[in-house]
Design a protein around this motif. Structure first.
Motif: not given
Lengths: 302, 217
Positions: A135-162
């Motif tokens: 539950a720490d924005t930097a850690a979540i962001e790093a994880f999300v960046d690491s899994i991104d790939r071509q097949e994904f249209e978008d990845v959303d984790w209510s970043q702004e809100w948290v």
């Protein structure tokens, strides 16, 4: 033996002082009570918001929206791979149809509009639940960046809100520190002034004490005890008042907001915080009296 | 017991309150210190109980040079010196008993002993029956006796009295002087500052005359 006697005389004199200066004592205790109450109310608010965030933090969900070209079989393969990441605790696949269904359910008014489109505009998605301690924005962001790939249209984790919530909590924490600093200085100032007034009322006594050979400590310590007692009383009064206020607010929340807020509960401060507040009050009282005693009583100095 | 060598004291530079004061008061002596108001009597007593320090010269109390004492050791010296003032200096909101007990409490004397010694000393000044009263309810003579009781309750080696009869009528004056002589007879060195010539002439003790800051024996 002698030390025990000294302590006894000093404590007796401290309470004699308090008795003889009831008005000043009441004023000082009231000031400490008000500042400790303001500070502890703030602390209570912060404590509950931080708690709430922690609860919500447990439920950090990442929604991965897939391109329409990705088939369910491919999606499930990706999902299986994602599950191997240690950050992920659970995952589920939401097909385009399921997404539409849940969307229509939650917004019944717009269901007709979507029907009119003839096609389903909603993407299929993979929903990930992340580990609690992430539950720490930097850690979540790093994880999300690491899994991104071509097949994904978008990845959303209510970043702004948290992030906003964390920023708010940060702001709250800093305001709390500033508020505590201001309240503490104001209290110390007022305590030192009232104790100083008490001194002036007893100037004759200091002269006489010096005359009979009292040491500086013998004269000062009762005032320090007085300050500590006043701080202790003020802090405890503040806690009692805070508890009463908490019960009232809790009652209101129970009947109203609780349903909306669901699992989030409004809790009173834990005993470690309460002990901290009492110690803080005693510290303020002690500091206030040290400052005034230092200025007023100068035994043996020429 | 009390010695001064070439003592000068000035509060404002260039204006000496005491000038080249030399004196010697032996153990067990009863000495008067006289002089008109403003002659420096009170200043001299204040040097003796370390409320003031000499600008120059040596002040020895019980062979200890007070100039060499640190501020923190002065209270311990004062415990050997009882002081009585013209205005009594009693705490008005404390009982007679508590006023006298103060001198023992600063020594950390056990409560039972405080009780016994305070009542003994009040008996010796004839006020044992008034121990629960407060200073404002006592006459001037009685208040001065309470002050004396406080000054001697811890058996000091020296008793300094600054105009102890200044506020009292002649009968009371005699009473207080008798008390001071009694204390002296029990071995305490007594130094009484007074501008009342009639007392000095009557009692015929050694007298130090202070005039414009100088001592004349």
């Amino acid at each position: 033996m002698v030390l025990g006697q000294y302590i006894r005389y000093l404590v007796v004199r401290a309470f004699q002082n308090i008795r003889e200066n009831k008005f000043l004592t009441v004023v000082t205790v009231a000031v400490i009570t008000v500042s400790m109450l303001l500070f502890s109310s703030f602390l209570l608010l912060y404590f509950n918001l931080a708690n709430a965030l922690e609860n919500w933090g447990h439920d950090v969900q990442v929604s991965i929206y897939l391109r329409d070209s990705v088939s369910e079989t491919e999606a499930r393969a990706i999902m299986a791979e994602l599950e191997t990441h240690q950050e992920v605790t659970a995952s589920s696949y939401v097909s385009k149809e399921e997404a539409l269904e849940s969307f229509s359910r939650s917004l019944s008014g717009v269901a007709g509009i979507i029907d009119d489109l003839g096609t389903n505009p909603l993407p299929a998605s993979i929903e990930l639940t992340l580990r609690d301690d992430l539950a720490d924005t930097a850690a979540i962001e790093a994880f999300v960046d690491s899994i991104d790939r071509q097949e994904f249209e978008d990845v959303d984790w209510s970043q702004e809100w948290v992030e906003k919530f964390y920023a708010f909590l940060d702001l709250l924490r800093w305001s709390g520190i500033v508020l505590a600093g201001l309240l503490a200085s104001a209290s110390v100032f007022i305590i030192s002034q009232t104790i100083k007034l008490g001194f002036y009322a007893r100037r004759d006594e200091f002269e006489i004490l010096e005359l009979v050979g009292a040491t500086g400590l013998f004269i000062r310590i009762p005032f320090l005890i007085e300050g500590i007692v006043q701080g202790l009383t003020g802090a405890m009064a503040a806690e009692v008042l805070l508890f009463v206020a908490y019960r009232i607010v809790h009652g209101i929340l129970d009947t109203g907001l609780q349903e909306t807020l669901g699992a989030i509960s409004f809790r009173f401060l834990p005993s470690s915080y309460l002990a901290g507040i009492v110690l803080g009050g005693m510290g303020l009282g002690l500091l206030g009296s040290i400052l005034s005693v230092r200025k007023v009583v100068r035994v043996g100095a020429d | 017991m009390i010695e001064m060598f070439h003592v000068y004291k000035s509060y404002v530079e260039g204006i000496d309150v005491l000038m080249d004061v030399n004196l010697h008061v032996s153990k067990g002596e009863f000495v008067f210190l006289t002089g008109v108001s403003g002659a420096g009597k009170t200043t001299l007593l204040r040097l003796m109980n370390c409320t003031e320090r000499a600008t120059s010269g040596q002040v020895l109390i019980r062979r200890r040079n007070v100039a060499r004492l640190t501020s923190s050791s002065i209270p311990y010296l004062r415990r050997n010196i009882g002081v009585v003032y013209q205005d009594f200096k009693l705490i008005r909101r404390r009982s007679v008993f508590d006023n006298v007990a103060l001198a023992l409490e600063v020594l950390g004397t056990p409560r039972a002993e405080v009780q016994r010694r305070v009542m003994d000393v009040l008996r010796s000044v004839g006020l044992q029956h008034k121990y629960l009263q407060y200073p404002p309810t006592l006459s001037g003579g009685e208040q001065q006796r309470v002050a004396i009781a406080r000054a001697i309750v811890n058996d000091p080696a020296i008793l300094l009295a600054d105009e102890p009869t200044g506020n009292l009528d002649p009968d009371m004056t005699i009473e207080i002087l008798k008390l001071l002589m009694d204390i002296n007879n029990r071995g305490t060195t007594v130094l009484v500052a007074t501008h009342d010539r009639s007392i000095i002439e009557r009692l015929r003790f050694r007298t130090l005359v202070l005039e414009k800051g100088r001592i004349y024996h």
